[in-house]
Design an enzyme around this catalytic site. Sequence first.
Site, PDB file in Angstrom:
ATOM      1  CE  LYS A  49      -4.564   0.768   0.480  1.00 26.40           C
ATOM      2  NZ  LYS A  49      -5.521  -0.010  -0.360  1.00 26.40           N
ATOM      3  CB  THR A  88      -3.156  -3.309  -0.233  1.00 23.52           C
ATOM      4  OG1 THR A  88      -4.283  -2.864  -0.988  1.00 23.52           O
ATOM      5  CG2 THR A  88      -2.315  -4.257  -1.076  1.00 23.52           C
ATOM      6  CG  ASP A  89      -9.240  -1.841   2.643  1.00 23.81           C
ATOM      7  OD1 ASP A  89      -9.256  -0.665   2.261  1.00 23.81           O
ATOM      8  OD2 ASP A  89      -9.985  -2.285   3.542  1.00 23.81           O
ATOM      9  CG  PHE A 126      30.547  26.060 -12.540  1.00 21.76           C
ATOM     10  CD1 PHE A 126      31.066  24.902 -11.973  1.00 21.76           C
ATOM     11  CD2 PHE A 126      30.122  26.013 -13.858  1.00 21.76           C
ATOM     12  CE1 PHE A 126      31.148  23.719 -12.710  1.00 21.76           C
ATOM     13  CE2 PHE A 126      30.202  24.836 -14.604  1.00 21.76           C
ATOM     14  CZ  PHE A 126      30.721  23.690 -14.017  1.00 21.76           C
ATOM     15  NE  ARG A 154      27.609  28.305  -9.394  1.00 29.01           N
ATOM     16  CZ  ARG A 154      27.480  27.063  -9.824  1.00 29.01           C
ATOM     17  NH1 ARG A 154      26.920  26.819 -10.996  1.00 29.01           N
ATOM     18  NH2 ARG A 154      27.911  26.043  -9.103  1.00 29.01           N
ATOM     19  CB  ILE A 212      26.517  21.697  -7.129  1.00 29.47           C
ATOM     20  CG1 ILE A 212      25.765  23.001  -7.387  1.00 29.47           C
ATOM     21  CG2 ILE A 212      25.664  20.744  -6.305  1.00 29.47           C
ATOM     22  CD1 ILE A 212      24.485  22.831  -8.182  1.00 29.47           C
ATOM     23  CD  GLN A 213      29.913  18.896  -9.924  1.00 32.83           C
ATOM     24  OE1 GLN A 213      29.634  20.073  -9.634  1.00 32.83           O
ATOM     25  NE2 GLN A 213      29.774  18.426 -11.152  1.00 32.83           N
ATOM     26  CG  ASN A 251      22.891  24.511 -10.897  1.00 30.48           C
ATOM     27  OD1 ASN A 251      22.357  25.483 -10.372  1.00 30.48           O
ATOM     28  ND2 ASN A 251      24.031  24.599 -11.554  1.00 30.48           N
TER      29      ASN A 251
HETATM   30  C1  MUA Z   1      -8.685  -4.121  -3.089  1.00 28.00           C
HETATM   31  N1  MUA Z   1      -7.422  -4.819  -2.831  1.00 28.00           N
HETATM   32  C2  MUA Z   1      -6.771  -4.882  -1.639  1.00 28.00           C
HETATM   33  O1  MUA Z   1      -7.172  -4.360  -0.596  1.00 28.00           O
HETATM   34  N2  MUA Z   1      -5.640  -5.622  -1.761  1.00 28.00           N
HETATM   35  C3  MUA Z   1      -5.546  -6.015  -3.062  1.00 28.00           C
HETATM   36  C4  MUA Z   1      -4.601  -6.772  -3.769  1.00 28.00           C
HETATM   37  O2  MUA Z   1      -3.589  -7.249  -3.245  1.00 28.00           O
HETATM   38  N3  MUA Z   1      -4.853  -6.982  -5.099  1.00 28.00           N
HETATM   39  C5  MUA Z   1      -5.953  -6.476  -5.721  1.00 28.00           C
HETATM   40  O3  MUA Z   1      -6.114  -6.705  -6.919  1.00 28.00           O
HETATM   41  N4  MUA Z   1      -6.871  -5.739  -5.050  1.00 28.00           N
HETATM   42  C6  MUA Z   1      -6.684  -5.517  -3.734  1.00 28.00           C
HETATM   43  C1  MUA Z   2      26.328  25.703 -14.293  1.00 26.76           C
HETATM   44  N1  MUA Z   2      26.882  24.355 -14.294  1.00 26.76           N
HETATM   45  C2  MUA Z   2      27.014  23.547 -15.387  1.00 26.76           C
HETATM   46  O1  MUA Z   2      26.658  23.838 -16.526  1.00 26.76           O
HETATM   47  N2  MUA Z   2      27.593  22.366 -15.019  1.00 26.76           N
HETATM   48  C3  MUA Z   2      27.795  22.430 -13.671  1.00 26.76           C
HETATM   49  C4  MUA Z   2      28.348  21.518 -12.756  1.00 26.76           C
HETATM   50  O2  MUA Z   2      28.750  20.387 -13.085  1.00 26.76           O
HETATM   51  N3  MUA Z   2      28.419  21.916 -11.457  1.00 26.76           N
HETATM   52  C5  MUA Z   2      27.993  23.136 -11.043  1.00 26.76           C
HETATM   53  O3  MUA Z   2      28.080  23.422  -9.856  1.00 26.76           O
HETATM   54  N4  MUA Z   2      27.456  24.028 -11.922  1.00 26.76           N
HETATM   55  C6  MUA Z   2      27.364  23.676 -13.216  1.00 26.76           C
END
Ligand code: MUA
Ligand code: MUA
Lengths: 317, 317
Positions: free
Chosen positions: A12, A72-73, A179, A196, A244-245, A271
């Site tokens: 779920k 899952t309900d 940069f 920048r 940034i690296q 970025n």
């Molecule tokens: C409605 N529903 C659940 O609550 N569990 C599941 C599940 O495992 N599989 C379903 O096709 N439907 C469903």
């Molecule tokens: C502006 N910019 C790029 O075009 N490449 C990169 C990059 O690799 N790393 C940056 O911090 N700036 C930047």
Amino acid sequence: HRNYRCTISYGKLNIPVYRVYAQPLTNITPIPESRFKGRPNTLFALLIDVEVFGNNFLPAYTEGDNRNVVATDSMKNFVLRQALNFEGSTIEALLIFLGQRFLSTYTQMEQIRLTTRELPFSPAQLPEKASTILFRREHGDFTTATMDFTRDTNQQPVITAHQCGRLQMELFKVTGSAFTHFVQDEYTTLPERMDRPLFIRLNVYWTYTDVTSLLTPDHAAYVASEQVRDLIQFVFDEFVSESIQHLVYEMGCRLLERFPQLATVTFDAQNHTRDLVVAAQEEEQIKVYTDPFTAFGNIHLTLSRTSEENQSEEPRL
Amino acid sequence: HRNYRCTISYGKLNIPVYRVYAQPLTNITPIPESRFKGRPNTLFALLIDVEVFGNNFLPAYTEGDNRNVVATDSMKNFVLRQALNFEGSTIEALLIFLGQRFLSTYTQMEQIRLTTRELPFSPAQLPEKASTILFRREHGDFTTATMDFTRDTNQQPVITAHQCGRLQMELFKVTGSAFTHFVQDEYTTLPERMDRPLFIRLNVYWTYTDVTSLLTPDHAAYVASEQVRDLIQFVFDEFVSESIQHLVYEMGCRLLERFPQLATVTFDAQNHTRDLVVAAQEEEQIKVYTDPFTAFGNIHLTLSRTSEENQSEEPRL
Ligand SMILES: Cn1c(=O)[nH]c2c(=O)[nH]c(=O)[nH]c21
Ligand SMILES: Cn1c(=O)[nH]c2c(=O)[nH]c(=O)[nH]c21
């Protein structure tokens, strides 16, 4: 006929949980780059994803046999009702609590991955104090975590992987970023820039050397994502980068130095530097920028500690 | 000090390319599930992502030394200008063309990953015919592809990985889908349904056993994403499924049976089945549905051929 290999999982996505009056986050170890000391958790709101792995529900795919399918309900109901029993104060603790409960409740689930993202709210500011009951939804950066669970040979739940993060930070530094000296060829139209207006969107992720740091109710070794955010802002403000690296490498080293309990840090930095339109003739720092061309740079870095201590066992829960 | 392991990459995301009068796509092998026979490619529009891997630009991170950094801005110029020289008629052929040119132009690039998504346009329908010069932007499902390139020991570019796909299909089947006999416990509130209005969002991906199928100007072994889409729709319309798991397995088998040149197919299917409000008393098939709760099920399947022929060499370009 139909002798194919199958890789399967289901679950779920996007279960909204608003738990009120969770335990406050306290006792975290402060760092010089941040004033963050904890959070009341009066409104603990997040979205949760559940993904189940295993083989015993394969007949649902191959034969339409749903006898090992937990609907899952029902997973959604499980998460919502169990959230009432949660006694922790971090999103990672919530995932651990839920992962454990899922595996002890459903033998049908062999492995489970839980992911969450915070829905950030902050206390409304009143003239004299911050409200304790009214909260304002924020739409900026937010905390995330993901955790994988399985059973060990004694059928006990264990964590097999984890990752924490702070996503969608947006930071604009008006001066103090360069940069220059990049490769020049016939495809180069970008001018060299000593200064920048660097505007980045940043996702940062981290893992712990020892995931038991997340298991203890004591938060002395816990890294709050607010601290990570504040450290990143501190470094960006202070550090004059060549790219940034260069910037994310500095942020990563500072994080690993500040938090010895972390094993890795990962950055995805986009970025979004703005385009210059015009600068004031007299006072040169006054300028007008506008939005740039829609394609944007993307810089990736993962830093890992190289020491041996980096390998930890899968902790029993 | 600062003795960390680094994993790095950087590049450009979202480069918009509108190439007009590309070569038409012809000669594809028709399949019974689809009337698709080709495309004029008069307006060949897509977004391209470039990601560069390697070690020689590591000093940009660790020392702010940009001498081996090809500016991402130059990568964008490179893609846009080279698109004029493209003589192929598929998005995969465009990626191969660009990957090859990038690696032969820039020794700084050790490995490169190119990803693209189509910006779909269809000819405007005039009373008597389809226009040959006016196109209507479509915002439904679209084609995607990603390809990894490196150099072999002779410094020749080779493809090391590829994946094709059709993303964001949205299909609503009003009758002929069940979901019953799943696990029942205290967390189950979902009723069993013999017939439900199954609405899914579907991403499908595929890989070829032999990527040279994508290299030849002859398209006899090419799988058009429109054919994949049509086959999926054909199966969904016809097949009465017991679950989405059951449905995607059937779709996957039918794809691998229909296209022997494919090695794998992968599905990510989201369950967006609508909620019943009311049914007409006399004519039971007339009903009103509304939007469901925001959490949704997610079903994953990868099917792989198990035969040995599945392993192919990295093809020289
Ligand atoms: C409605 N529903 C659940 O609550 N569990 C599941 C599940 O495992 N599989 C379903 O096709 N439907 C469903
Ligand atoms: C502006 N910019 C790029 O075009 N490449 C990169 C990059 O690799 N790393 C940056 O911090 N700036 C930047």
